[in-house]
Design an enzyme around this catalytic site. Structure first.
Site, short mmCIF file in Angstrom:
data_model
loop_
_atom_site.label_atom_id
_atom_site.label_comp_id
_atom_site.label_asym_id
_atom_site.label_seq_id
_atom_site.Cartn_x
_atom_site.Cartn_y
_atom_site.Cartn_z
N GLU A 144 -10.70 5.29 5.84
CA GLU A 144 -11.23 4.60 4.63
C GLU A 144 -11.07 3.86 4.26
OE1 GLU A 144 -15.03 6.08 3.60
OE2 GLU A 144 -14.39 3.93 3.44
N ILE A 187 -13.73 0.62 -1.05
CA ILE A 187 -15.41 1.07 -0.67
C ILE A 187 -14.91 2.03 0.17
CG2 ILE A 187 -17.45 0.10 -0.62
CD1 ILE A 187 -16.33 -2.40 -1.83
N LYS A 207 -13.11 -5.30 10.84
CA LYS A 207 -13.83 -4.67 10.33
C LYS A 207 -15.07 -4.23 10.22
CE LYS A 207 -10.45 -5.51 5.92
NZ LYS A 207 -10.71 -6.72 4.89
N LYS A 213 -6.53 -2.25 10.31
CA LYS A 213 -7.57 -2.26 10.78
C LYS A 213 -8.20 -3.11 11.66
CE LYS A 213 -7.08 -5.68 7.08
NZ LYS A 213 -6.21 -5.36 5.60
N GLU A 249 -2.23 -14.32 2.27
CA GLU A 249 -0.92 -13.66 2.74
C GLU A 249 -0.28 -15.51 2.94
OE1 GLU A 249 -0.49 -10.78 5.25
OE2 GLU A 249 -1.57 -9.54 5.18
N ASP A 302 -9.96 -10.53 10.82
CA ASP A 302 -10.16 -9.91 10.01
C ASP A 302 -11.31 -8.70 9.53
OD1 ASP A 302 -8.40 -8.18 7.98
OD2 ASP A 302 -9.64 -8.68 6.61
N VAL A 327 0.81 -0.87 0.27
CA VAL A 327 -0.21 -0.02 -0.57
C VAL A 327 0.65 1.18 0.32
CG1 VAL A 327 -1.56 1.67 1.16
CG2 VAL A 327 -1.92 -1.16 1.33
N1 LIG Z 1 -2.23 -5.17 0.47
C1 LIG Z 1 -4.00 -4.64 0.89
O1 LIG Z 1 -4.42 -5.28 -0.10
C2 LIG Z 1 -4.30 -4.16 2.11
C3 LIG Z 1 -5.69 -3.60 2.02
C4 LIG Z 1 -6.47 -2.96 2.63
C5 LIG Z 1 -5.50 -2.83 4.19
N2 LIG Z 1 -4.39 -3.21 4.53
C6 LIG Z 1 -3.41 -2.33 5.03
O2 LIG Z 1 -2.67 -1.57 4.87
C7 LIG Z 1 -2.07 -1.98 5.75
C8 LIG Z 1 -0.16 -1.73 5.08
O3 LIG Z 1 -0.33 -3.49 4.49
P1 LIG Z 1 1.24 -3.66 3.11
O4 LIG Z 1 0.23 -4.97 2.23
O5 LIG Z 1 1.34 -2.55 2.51
O6 LIG Z 1 2.01 -4.56 4.37
P2 LIG Z 1 3.40 -4.81 3.21
O7 LIG Z 1 2.75 -4.64 1.84
O8 LIG Z 1 3.75 -6.08 4.32
O9 LIG Z 1 4.02 -3.79 3.67
C9 LIG Z 1 5.02 -3.52 5.15
C10 LIG Z 1 5.78 -2.04 5.27
O10 LIG Z 1 5.40 -1.78 6.67
C11 LIG Z 1 6.87 -2.05 7.08
N3 LIG Z 1 6.67 -1.92 8.70
C12 LIG Z 1 6.58 -3.03 8.97
N4 LIG Z 1 7.15 -2.40 10.55
C13 LIG Z 1 6.87 -1.03 10.95
C14 LIG Z 1 7.93 -0.17 11.47
N5 LIG Z 1 8.04 -0.72 13.16
N6 LIG Z 1 8.64 0.70 11.48
C15 LIG Z 1 8.24 0.96 10.00
N7 LIG Z 1 7.23 0.32 9.51
C16 LIG Z 1 7.19 -0.71 9.26
C17 LIG Z 1 7.72 -2.65 6.07
O11 LIG Z 1 8.79 -2.21 6.22
P3 LIG Z 1 9.60 -3.21 5.12
O12 LIG Z 1 9.64 -2.75 4.36
O13 LIG Z 1 11.14 -2.35 6.18
O14 LIG Z 1 9.75 -4.06 5.56
C18 LIG Z 1 6.76 -2.51 5.15
O15 LIG Z 1 7.37 -1.64 4.08
C19 LIG Z 1 -1.96 -2.54 6.59
O16 LIG Z 1 -1.80 -2.60 7.78
C20 LIG Z 1 -2.70 -3.79 6.25
O17 LIG Z 1 -3.25 -3.95 6.65
C21 LIG Z 1 -3.77 -3.28 3.38
#
Ligand SMILES: NC(=O)c1ccc[n+]([C@@H]2O[C@H](COP(=O)([O-])OP(=O)(O)OC[C@H]3O[C@@H](n4cnc5c(N)ncnc54)[C@H](OP(=O)(O)O)[C@@H]3O)[C@@H](O)[C@H]2O)c1
Length: 417
Positions: free
Chosen positions: A124, A131, A200, A100, A185, A196, A18
Site C-alpha cells: 500500500e 493514502i 506508481k 514502487k 533526494e 517515480d 521508512v
Molecule cells: N521516504 C519516503 O517518504 C518513502 C515513501 C514511500 C515509499 N518509499 C520507499 O520506501 C523504501 C525505503 O525508502 P527510505 O526513504 O526509507 O530509504 P533510505 O532512508 O535511503 O533507507 C534505505 C535503507 O535500506 C538499507 N539498504 C540498502 N540496500 C540494502 C540491502 N541490499 N540490504 C539491506 N538493507 C539495505 C539502507 O541501509 P543502511 O542504513 O545501512 O545504509 C537503509 O537503511 C524505498 O523503496 C522508497 O522508494 C519511501
C-alpha cells in the site's frame, strides 16, 4: 499456513526513513502483536536508534529463519529488493514492501510468485505513501464502473511546483529548497523526470483495470522542462501546474494512461493539493468523484501504510487482483486526442505539422506558446515535445474529438504571425 492467530515475527530489511519510522510506530502499537526479530541493513557502522543486536548485514539470517513469517522490505535498492522479495515469497513468507520501482518493474514475476506460492505480497505504501488507494481499488472498486484516476502521486515534484507557483522561484531554486526541506533526494532524477510517478501509475493500472504494463510502455514526462513563462501563463488563466498521473476509460473501452504536467483549474480537487501532499481523484460512473488526500512521503506517514499492511496480514489478507482475474481484458489505448499547451523558445521551433489543430498561439521576445490538439499515438512516436526548451502541458478537459483537417492552421499562417 495461515498466520491469522499467530504473532507476526518480522524480518525487516532497511532501517532508513521508512524502516526507522516503522520500528518506532510498532513500539506504539502493541495490540498488533508484531515483533521485529532481526533487521538487515547495508552499512553496519551507522549509528542506529535501536539495540545493536537487532542488526545484521546477512540477509540469510532473516530469509532462512523459519520463525520469521513476514519480511518487510524497506530498502532503497530495487534490485536487492526484488531478490529479497522473490526469496521470501518462495519460502512461504508474507512480504510487505514500499519499493514502487521494484514492484513496477517486476510485476509479472511478482504476480506469478504470489500465485505459485500462495503467499501475500502487500504494498500500500508504494503508491501514495499514507493514502490507502490500492486497497480501495481492490475492494471498493471491485467492478467495471471505474471511469478514471487522476493523481498527484509524487510529493517532491508537487513541492517544487508549489514553490514555483507561490514563491515565484525558478525550477532550480525550488529544487534546492525541496532538498533543504528533505522533500527531494540528493539525486532527484527519479522524481523530477516523472519516472517515480509512472512506476506508481503502472501499479495503479494493475489494481484499477487489471492492466499489467511495464512503466516504459506508458507515455510520461516530468517537470524539468517547465519554463518560468509557463507559470506566468498559468497564473494569468487561474490555473496551477501539477504533475498528474492519469488513467481514463475511453469510449472504445480502452484505457488512456499517461503522466504529464497538467494545468489544473480552481474547481478541481487536485488544485489544493500543495507541497509534499498527494491527492487522488477516482471517478466512477455511478458514484461520480471521490477524492483521497494525504501525505505522500515521510517517515511516519509511509510507515503507517506499512503498518496497515501488517495488520491486514493478521487476517490473511491478499490482493486478489480482481480486475486481472475477472476475464475482462482491458488494454491501454493510443487512439485519442488531447488538447495541450506547448511552449517553445521561438516560434520557428514550433512543429506545426505535429498538431491536428492549432487553436491559439502567442509569442514575445522570450517565449512563445501554441495551444492545440495532438494525436496521442504521435506523442509516442516522437519525442519532440520532450526536447530541451520545449514544455508540453495538458489543458483542462483535454480529451477531445477528432477534428476536421480544414481547421488546421497552416505553416504559412503561423509563419505570417
Ligand atoms: N521516504 C519516503 O517518504 C518513502 C515513501 C514511500 C515509499 N518509499 C520507499 O520506501 C523504501 C525505503 O525508502 P527510505 O526513504 O526509507 O530509504 P533510505 O532512508 O535511503 O533507507 C534505505 C535503507 O535500506 C538499507 N539498504 C540498502 N540496500 C540494502 C540491502 N541490499 N540490504 C539491506 N538493507 C539495505 C539502507 O541501509 P543502511 O542504513 O545501512 O545504509 C537503509 O537503511 C524505498 O523503496 C522508497 O522508494 C519511501
Amino acid at each position: 499456513m495461515s498466520i491469522q492467530q499467530k504473532q507476526l515475527n518480522i524480518g525487516l530489511f532497511g532501517f532508513g526513513v521508512v524502516g526507522g519510522g516503522l520500528y518506532k510506530v510498532l513500539q506504539q502499537t502493541p495490540s498488533l502483536n508484531a515483533t521485529i526479530k532481526k533487521v538487515c541493513i547495508k552499512h553496519p557502522d551507522k549509528k542506529r536508534e535501536a539495540p545493536a543486536e537487532l542488526f545484521t548485514t546477512d540477509a540469510a539470517l532473516l530469509l532462512q529463519d523459519d520463525s520469521i513469517n513476514v519480511i518487510v522490505e524497506l530498502t532503497d535498492d530495487a534490485d536487492a529488493a526484488f531478490e529479497i522479495t522473490r526469496t521470501a515469497l518462495s519460502a512461504g513468507k508474507a512480504v510487505v514492501s514500499a519499493n514502487k520501482k521494484m514492484i513496477a518493474e517486476h510485476l509479472p514475476e511478482l504476480l506469478e510468485l504470489q500465485r505459485k506460492h500462495n503467499t501475500p505480497f502487500l504494498y500500500e505504501s508504494a503508491c501514495c505513501a499514507s493514502i490507502p488507494v490500492i486497497r480501495n481499488l481492490e475492494e471498493y472498486y471491485d467492478n467495471d464502473l471505474l471511469q478514471g484516476i487522476s493523481g498527484i502521486v509524487n510529493g517532491s515534484t508537487n513541492y517544487i511546483l508549489t514553490r514555483i507557483a507561490e514563491d515565484k522561484l525558478s525550477f532550480e531554486e525550488a529544487l534546492t529548497q525541496a532538498q533543504i526541506e528533505g522533500f527531494a533526494e540528493s539525486n532527484p532524477e527519479l522524481d523530477i523526470s516523472g519516472a517515480d510517478a509512472v512506476n506508481k501509475l503502472s501499479i495503479l493500472l494493475a489494481h484499477a483495470y487489471g492492466i499489467v504494463t511495464a512503466p516504459g510502455e506508458i507515455v510520461y514526462n516530468g517537470i524539468t522542462n517547465l519554463h518560468v513563462y509557463d507559470s506566468v501563463f498559468a497564473r494569468e488563466k487561474g490555473y496551477d501546474i501539477k504533475l498528474v498521473a492519469q488513467a481514463k476509460k475511453l469510449e472504445d473501452g480502452t484505457i488512456a494512461a499517461f503522466v504529464l504536467p497538467q494545468f489544473i483549474q480552481k474547481d478541481s480537487q487536485l488544485y489544493n493539493v500543495k507541497n509534499e501532499y498527494n491527492g487522488v481523484v477516482l471517478e466512477s460512473s455511478l458514484a461520480d468523484k471521490q477524492f483521497f488526500y494525504g501525505k505522500g512521503a515521510g517517515s511516519f506517514p509511509t510507515a503507517s501504510a506499512v503498518l496497515s499492511d501488517l495488520s491486514a496480514l493478521r487476517y490473511d489478507y491478499k490482493y486478489e487482483y480482481k480486475k486481472l482475474n475477472s476475464g475482462l481484458r482491458n488494454t491501454l489505448g493510443n487512439d485519442f486526442y488531447l488538447r495541450v499547451y506547448v511552449s517553445f523558445e521561438g516560434l520557428f521551433q514550433v512543429p506545426h505539422e505535429r498538431f491536428e489543430r492549432i487553436e491559439e498561439w502567442s509569442s514575445n521576445d522570450k517565449r512563445c506558446y501554441v495551444i492545440g490538439v495532438v494525436r496521442f499515438s504521435r506523442l509516442r512516436e516522437s519525442d519532440w515535445w520532450k526536447k530541451k526548451n520545449t514544455s508540453l502541458i495538458v489543458l483542462p478537459d483535454a480529451f477531445t474529438e477528432i477534428v476536421p483537417f480544414a481547421e488546421k492552421v497552416t505553416a504559412e499562417a503561423l509563419a505570417a504571425f
